[in-house]
Design a protein around this motif. Structure first.
Motif, mmCIF file in Angstrom:
data_model
loop_
_atom_site.group_PDB
_atom_site.id
_atom_site.type_symbol
_atom_site.label_atom_id
_atom_site.label_comp_id
_atom_site.label_asym_id
_atom_site.label_seq_id
_atom_site.Cartn_x
_atom_site.Cartn_y
_atom_site.Cartn_z
ATOM 1 N N ARG A 94 0.992 -1.193 -0.089
ATOM 2 C CA ARG A 94 -0.022 -0.031 0.011
ATOM 3 C C ARG A 94 0.894 1.101 0.043
ATOM 4 O O ARG A 94 1.154 1.972 0.913
ATOM 5 N N PRO A 95 1.345 1.611 -1.255
ATOM 6 C CA PRO A 95 2.223 2.795 -1.292
ATOM 7 C C PRO A 95 1.791 4.173 -0.753
ATOM 8 O O PRO A 95 2.510 4.851 0.131
ATOM 9 N N ALA A 96 0.531 4.513 -0.656
ATOM 10 C CA ALA A 96 -0.039 5.691 0.030
ATOM 11 C C ALA A 96 0.216 5.541 1.451
ATOM 12 O O ALA A 96 0.614 6.758 2.135
ATOM 13 N N LEU A 97 -0.096 4.347 1.882
ATOM 14 C CA LEU A 97 0.244 4.408 3.353
ATOM 15 C C LEU A 97 1.730 4.461 3.859
ATOM 16 O O LEU A 97 2.040 5.249 4.825
ATOM 17 N N VAL A 102 6.128 7.327 6.202
ATOM 18 C CA VAL A 102 7.323 7.891 5.991
ATOM 19 C C VAL A 102 7.509 9.489 6.450
ATOM 20 O O VAL A 102 8.201 9.901 6.964
ATOM 21 N N THR A 103 6.533 10.175 5.795
ATOM 22 C CA THR A 103 6.195 11.558 5.966
ATOM 23 C C THR A 103 6.082 11.805 7.576
ATOM 24 O O THR A 103 6.766 12.904 8.139
ATOM 25 N N VAL A 104 5.119 11.253 8.384
ATOM 26 C CA VAL A 104 5.150 11.177 9.901
ATOM 27 C C VAL A 104 6.714 10.988 10.480
ATOM 28 O O VAL A 104 6.909 11.824 11.503
#
Length: 136
Positions: A94-97, A102-104
């Motif tokens: 699930r690349p969006a997850l 990674v952003t967080v």
């Protein structure tokens, strides 16, 4: 959250040590955790204290997957614990997850670096006249 398990850690529990294998992470529900670094000749120096809602542990994300800091509970702590390998596998599918996670984590790394820098300047920065403290 299906991968999370609830944990309760007593006061003064060493959660992990700087340099050890990083294979999990936590989201703190209640209580506080002190993050520290080993200072040669001085022992542990606390660089930040985190509490409810904070992410504890990001070192699992990047090789060599070793803790960059140590962590110890300041009192009883309730948290959700995640197995890093299981989360990694989920994010692979699930690349969006994965991007959101990674952003967080990147934001958390930035916050921890700023806190560590500030604390180290407090400990070792240049002293003002008569050693009265850090130069403003």
């Amino acid at each position: 959250m299906a991968l999370a398990r609830e944990v309760v850690l007593p006061a003064a529990t060493r959660i992990f040590e700087e340099g050890d294998k990083a294979d999990r992470f936590w989201i703190i529900r209640s209580g506080t955790v002190a993050l520290d670094i080993q200072v040669p000749g001085r022992g542990r120096a606390v660089v930040e204290t985190i509490g409810a809602g904070a992410l504890l542990g990001w070192s699992w994300l990047c090789p060599p997957r070793q803790w960059h800091l140590g962590a110890e509970t300041r009192g009883p702590v309730s948290a959700w614990e995640f197995d890093a390998a299981a989360v990694h596998d989920l994010c692979t599918g699930r690349p969006a997850l994965g991007l959101a996670l990674v952003t967080v984590i990147a934001e958390t790394i930035g916050d921890r670096l700023r806190a560590t820098r500030t604390r180290l300047l407090d400990l070792y920065g240049p002293q003002g006249p008569q050693g009265s403290g850090p130069v403003p």
